[in-house]
Motif scaffolding. Structure first.
Motif, PDB file in Angstrom:
ATOM      1  N   LEU A 124       0.826  -1.199   0.000  1.00 48.49           N
ATOM      2  CA  LEU A 124       0.000   0.000   0.000  1.00 48.49           C
ATOM      3  C   LEU A 124       0.865   1.256   0.000  1.00 48.49           C
ATOM      4  N   GLN A 125       0.313   2.321  -0.559  1.00 48.93           N
ATOM      5  CA  GLN A 125       1.028   3.594  -0.617  1.00 48.93           C
ATOM      6  C   GLN A 125       1.147   4.192   0.780  1.00 48.93           C
ATOM      7  N   VAL A 126       2.372   4.616   1.123  1.00 54.32           N
ATOM      8  CA  VAL A 126       2.629   5.256   2.407  1.00 54.32           C
ATOM      9  C   VAL A 126       3.168   6.657   2.148  1.00 54.32           C
ATOM     10  N   ILE A 127       2.518   7.636   2.741  1.00 53.80           N
ATOM     11  CA  ILE A 127       2.980   9.017   2.663  1.00 53.80           C
ATOM     12  C   ILE A 127       3.650   9.350   3.992  1.00 53.80           C
ATOM     13  N   GLY A 128       4.889   9.805   3.947  1.00 54.62           N
ATOM     14  CA  GLY A 128       5.662   9.995   5.172  1.00 54.62           C
ATOM     15  C   GLY A 128       6.433   8.732   5.502  1.00 54.62           C
ATOM     16  N   THR A 129       6.865   8.612   6.730  1.00 62.73           N
ATOM     17  CA  THR A 129       7.661   7.464   7.158  1.00 62.73           C
ATOM     18  C   THR A 129       7.053   6.839   8.402  1.00 62.73           C
ATOM     19  N   ILE A 130       6.800   5.538   8.317  1.00 57.50           N
ATOM     20  CA  ILE A 130       6.276   4.829   9.478  1.00 57.50           C
ATOM     21  C   ILE A 130       7.399   4.643  10.487  1.00 57.50           C
ATOM     22  N   PRO A 131       7.186   4.994  11.750  1.00 51.34           N
ATOM     23  CA  PRO A 131       8.244   4.846  12.759  1.00 51.34           C
ATOM     24  C   PRO A 131       8.762   3.415  12.839  1.00 51.34           C
ATOM     25  N   GLU A 132      10.056   3.279  13.059  1.00 47.63           N
ATOM     26  CA  GLU A 132      10.694   1.960  13.062  1.00 47.63           C
ATOM     27  C   GLU A 132      10.154   1.044  14.145  1.00 47.63           C
ATOM     28  N   ASP A 133       9.687   1.611  15.269  1.00 49.85           N
ATOM     29  CA  ASP A 133       9.248   0.758  16.366  1.00 49.85           C
ATOM     30  C   ASP A 133       7.815   0.260  16.187  1.00 49.85           C
ATOM     31  N   ILE A 134       7.159   0.608  15.074  1.00 50.25           N
ATOM     32  CA  ILE A 134       5.821   0.092  14.803  1.00 50.25           C
ATOM     33  C   ILE A 134       5.950  -1.081  13.844  1.00 50.25           C
ATOM     34  N   SER A 135       5.810  -2.277  14.363  1.00 46.99           N
ATOM     35  CA  SER A 135       5.921  -3.495  13.559  1.00 46.99           C
ATOM     36  C   SER A 135       4.911  -4.504  14.097  1.00 46.99           C
ATOM     37  N   GLY A 136       3.943  -4.857  13.266  1.00 46.57           N
ATOM     38  CA  GLY A 136       2.894  -5.778  13.690  1.00 46.57           C
ATOM     39  C   GLY A 136       1.616  -5.504  12.933  1.00 46.57           C
ATOM     40  N   VAL A 137       0.477  -5.744  13.570  1.00 44.02           N
ATOM     41  CA  VAL A 137      -0.802  -5.566  12.889  1.00 44.02           C
ATOM     42  C   VAL A 137      -1.762  -4.787  13.786  1.00 44.02           C
ATOM     43  N   TYR A 138      -2.345  -3.745  13.200  1.00 46.55           N
ATOM     44  CA  TYR A 138      -3.409  -2.997  13.859  1.00 46.55           C
ATOM     45  C   TYR A 138      -4.735  -3.570  13.385  1.00 46.55           C
ATOM     46  N   VAL A 139      -5.563  -4.006  14.328  1.00 47.20           N
ATOM     47  CA  VAL A 139      -6.861  -4.603  13.999  1.00 47.20           C
ATOM     48  C   VAL A 139      -7.954  -3.809  14.699  1.00 47.20           C
ATOM     49  N   ARG A 140      -9.058  -3.607  13.975  1.00 48.03           N
ATOM     50  CA  ARG A 140     -10.171  -2.866  14.550  1.00 48.03           C
ATOM     51  C   ARG A 140     -11.488  -3.534  14.187  1.00 48.03           C
ATOM     52  N   ASN A 141     -12.371  -3.645  15.156  1.00 47.84           N
ATOM     53  CA  ASN A 141     -13.652  -4.316  15.005  1.00 47.84           C
ATOM     54  C   ASN A 141     -14.736  -3.311  14.615  1.00 47.84           C
ATOM     55  N   GLY A 142     -15.840  -3.819  14.115  1.00 46.86           N
ATOM     56  CA  GLY A 142     -16.953  -2.953  13.769  1.00 46.86           C
ATOM     57  C   GLY A 142     -18.168  -3.750  13.344  1.00 46.86           C
ATOM     58  N   ALA A 143     -19.303  -3.051  13.246  1.00 47.92           N
ATOM     59  CA  ALA A 143     -20.580  -3.669  12.857  1.00 47.92           C
ATOM     60  C   ALA A 143     -20.792  -3.471  11.365  1.00 47.92           C
ATOM     61  N   ASN A 144     -20.989  -4.567  10.647  1.00 55.93           N
ATOM     62  CA  ASN A 144     -21.065  -4.530   9.186  1.00 55.93           C
ATOM     63  C   ASN A 144     -22.133  -5.535   8.730  1.00 55.93           C
ATOM     64  N   PRO A 145     -23.403  -5.122   8.622  1.00 55.79           N
ATOM     65  CA  PRO A 145     -24.457  -6.088   8.308  1.00 55.79           C
ATOM     66  C   PRO A 145     -24.223  -6.813   6.989  1.00 55.79           C
ATOM     67  N   TYR A 146     -24.326  -8.134   7.042  1.00 59.18           N
ATOM     68  CA  TYR A 146     -24.120  -8.956   5.848  1.00 59.18           C
ATOM     69  C   TYR A 146     -25.317  -8.852   4.910  1.00 59.18           C
ATOM     70  N   PHE A 147     -26.520  -8.834   5.492  1.00 59.95           N
ATOM     71  CA  PHE A 147     -27.742  -8.733   4.703  1.00 59.95           C
ATOM     72  C   PHE A 147     -28.377  -7.362   4.877  1.00 59.95           C
ATOM     73  N   GLU A 148     -29.041  -6.908   3.839  1.00 63.14           N
ATOM     74  CA  GLU A 148     -29.813  -5.683   3.940  1.00 63.14           C
ATOM     75  C   GLU A 148     -30.922  -5.877   4.972  1.00 63.14           C
ATOM     76  N   PRO A 149     -31.095  -4.950   5.908  1.00 62.86           N
ATOM     77  CA  PRO A 149     -32.141  -5.103   6.921  1.00 62.86           C
ATOM     78  C   PRO A 149     -33.531  -5.176   6.294  1.00 62.86           C
ATOM     79  N   VAL A 150     -34.375  -6.029   6.859  1.00 61.18           N
ATOM     80  CA  VAL A 150     -35.758  -6.137   6.390  1.00 61.18           C
ATOM     81  C   VAL A 150     -36.690  -5.339   7.281  1.00 61.18           C
ATOM     82  N   SER A 151     -36.187  -4.893   8.428  1.00 63.68           N
ATOM     83  CA  SER A 151     -37.012  -4.145   9.369  1.00 63.68           C
ATOM     84  C   SER A 151     -36.108  -3.154  10.093  1.00 63.68           C
ATOM     85  N   GLY A 152     -36.337  -2.994  11.403  1.00 65.17           N
ATOM     86  CA  GLY A 152     -35.513  -2.066  12.159  1.00 65.17           C
ATOM     87  C   GLY A 152     -34.066  -2.510  12.248  1.00 65.17           C
ATOM     88  N   HIS A 153     -33.175  -1.524  12.324  1.00 62.79           N
ATOM     89  CA  HIS A 153     -31.741  -1.833  12.406  1.00 62.79           C
ATOM     90  C   HIS A 153     -31.058  -0.710  13.164  1.00 62.79           C
TER      91      HIS A 153
END
Length: 580
Positions: A124-153
């Motif tokens: 991926l394109q990186v603008i600037g420089t990522i600090p050397e001490d950052i090595s690993g994976v950043y993971v973030r959770n979230g709500a992402n409906p698989y199906f279009e809601p049929v009623s309230g959501h």
């Protein structure tokens, strides 16, 4: 079935799964002609955001979603009858006006809308420089409906999806995957949503009807709720070599991060058969002992709340039953060096309100908010100390510590008013005030005051302190500026002693989510970097920003190959941890 309503507590949260590329996915529409103008006066204000319908696409082979397992004649007849009953219910619901907290057109507007899965995209394109001490994976959770809601959501009702950015020097990859929950697997097999949505659908008489339909389908074996109904869309914690995705309506789900940066759901994780109940989305890992502390709550039967812990090797303690007269929403809690501090607040579950046409999640004005202080290693709750804390509702608590000289426990949290405005429509604008609450163990009295001055006051929500200092006295917190609510326009580094706030804004029509603070190896508490997903609503592009926490200046930007919706909570796993 307690979990069907325990899911009602499923808020400010999200998660992940590995669905084969041949599975059906949601394909969002990005047609700019498709707009919804939702300039609302409610706490859920989503002004003029693009919105479009989301269609379930066929898989790569051109086939539709897989057909249900083979049913016998009785099951087929029951399925037909129950489908007809559901169709009649939907017809009745279509004649009613949805509240803004349950209207999919509001809750899924703009960058709150779901996205399809993405396999690993490298270089991926990186603008600037990522600090050397950052090595690993950043993971973030979230709500992402698989199906279009049929009623309230409601925003919190969506299926869990984890977004992962793996960093190795300036070599960066991105992937996002659904968490393959038991709920989602069954719904994909059936080709449509079938499990009740705890917040968007379980209101009033139609909510009771939906529960009855679901129970009936379970009775005939058309669905199987026995292995969990949760969405795992809120919290993420890395503990004892496992990445766990959580929502308080189920057991955690274990997610595997591959060497390439991809994600795969291993399955529900019960800590080797030790955990028999759900676990809230915000367990706490003690930075000194390595232990994990957690709560579990039930909205149907006593005990409504339980506390337990795990050793750093994953051995579970016995459950400690916390005495409550009524089930209360307990989304978060805090630890100190010696204690756990458990809120018992005014947002409660009253299932009987559904009989009156209302929501089971309600604000009880007659209840006194309080905190329970219990030894971390208590075998039972006999020594718990309850201290009243009037009119305080904190959806999230950032840290706590002991001050022996004054015999006090200090809690840092965001006090929210109206307390139930996330779940129930209100004409009153939401305020979330960063606050210091002091509990005096000697006098059994409490005090509360805003940390930031009135001139500096902004809505403060998701964020964290230096996790190496969790449970100990901390000077700084890194928190989201949640304006215009519920979007996040920037972040604030707040001095918890002076109230001074260094604010960093993403820019015009650019919004983010929870800022994650990654500390350096320095002894300075505020030395490290802040990571946050940011979305540009003009260009419709997303990126990961890396900000120097000492001077609050942008150091690097990772341009992401696809849109990242506004989400919930995340964590960082170092390269060393990944190879263990």
């Amino acid at each position: 079935m307690s979990l069907s309503l325990a899911a009602t507590s499923n808020f400010y949260k999200l998660q992940i799964m590995s669905v084969p590329s041949s599975s059906s996915t949601i394909k969002p529409c990005f047609n700019k002609a498709c707009w919804i103008k939702s300039s609302l006066q409610s706490p859920l204000q989503l002004p003029e955001q693009p919105h479009c319908s989301h269609n379930i696409t066929k898989d790569d082979s051109g086939s539709s979603p897989s057909t249900p397992r083979r049913w016998n004649l009785l099951q087929k007849a029951a399925a037909t009858a129950l489908d007809m009953a559901e169709k009649a219910l939907l017809s009745l619901e279509a004649k009613q006006t949805l509240s803004k907290t349950a209207d999919p057109a509001v809750q899924m507007a703009g960058n709150f809308a779901p996205v399809p899965e993405s396999s690993v995209r490298q270089n991926l394109q990186v603008i600037g420089t990522i600090p050397e001490d950052i090595s690993g994976v950043y993971v973030r959770n979230g709500a992402n409906p698989y199906f279009e809601p049929v009623s309230g959501h409601h925003l919190f009702d969506g299926d869990g999806m984890v977004h992962a950015v793996m960093i190795n020097g300036n070599s960066v990859s991105y992937a996002c995957r659904f968490t393959k929950t038991e709920r989602l697997v069954q719904e994909r097999d059936l080709g449509r949503p079938i499990f009740p949505k705890a917040i968007g659908e379980l209101h009033g008489h139609s909510g009771i009807a939906r529960l009855a339909l679901f129970y009936a389908r379970g009775l005939f074996g058309l669905v199987d709720p026995s292995h969990g109904i949760g969405v795992a869309n809120a919290g993420l914690v890395y503990f004892n070599g496992r990445l766990l995705a959580m929502s308080e309506d189920d057991l955690p789900y274990q997610i595997q991060v591959s060497e390439s940066g991809d994600l795969e759901t291993i399955g529900r994780y019960d800590f080797e058969s030790q955990l028999k109940s759900s676990m809230i989305a915000h367990p706490k890992v003690d930075p000194v002992s390595g232990e994990l502390f957690a709560l579990s709550y039930d909205v149907i039967k006593k005990p409504y709340l339980k506390y337990f812990r795990f050793s750093k090797d994953g051995e579970k303690s016995r459950d400690v039953e916390i005495p409550l007269d009524i089930p209360a929403m307990t989304h978060d809690f805090v630890i100190t060096e010696n204690f756990v501090v458990i809120p018992d607040q005014q947002v409660v579950f009253k299932l009987q309100e559904m009989l009156k046409g209302g929501s089971p999640v309600t604000y009880d004005k007659n209840k006194m908010s309080r905190f329970g202080i219990l030894s971390k290693y208590a075998e039972d709750s006999s020594d718990i100390i309850w201290i009243d804390s009037p009119e305080n509702f904190c959806f999230h608590l950032w840290n706590a510590w002991e001050e022996p000289d004054s015999d006090e426990i200090v809690i840092i949290g965001s006090c929210m008013t109206p307390p139930d405005s996330i779940f129930n429509e209100s004409d009153e604008g939401l305020e979330s005030v960063l606050s210091e609450i002091r509990l005096n163990l000697r006098t059994r009295k409490s005090t509360c005051h805003a940390i930031m001055s009135p001139s500096e006051q902004v809505n403060i929500e998701v964020g964290m302190v230096n996790r190496k200092k969790l449970g100990r006295k901390t000077e700084f917190a890194y928190l989201a500026i949640a304006e215009p609510w519920p979007k996040v326009s920037g972040l604030a580094k707040v001095n918890l002693f002076t109230g001074e706030a260094q604010k960093y804004y993403y820019g015009d029509e650019r919004y983010g989510g929870e800022p994650f603070f990654l500390p350096s190896n320095s002894d300075r508490e505020d030395e490290g970097h802040i990571m946050a997903f940011v979305h540009d609503e003009k260009t419709w592009q997303s990126e990961l920003q890396i900000i120097n926490s000492a001077n609050m200046e942008l150091e690097a930007t990772v341009k992401l190959p696809s849109r990242v919706p506004y989400g919930f909570h995340g964590t960082f796993i170092s390269s060393e941890e990944l190879v263990q």
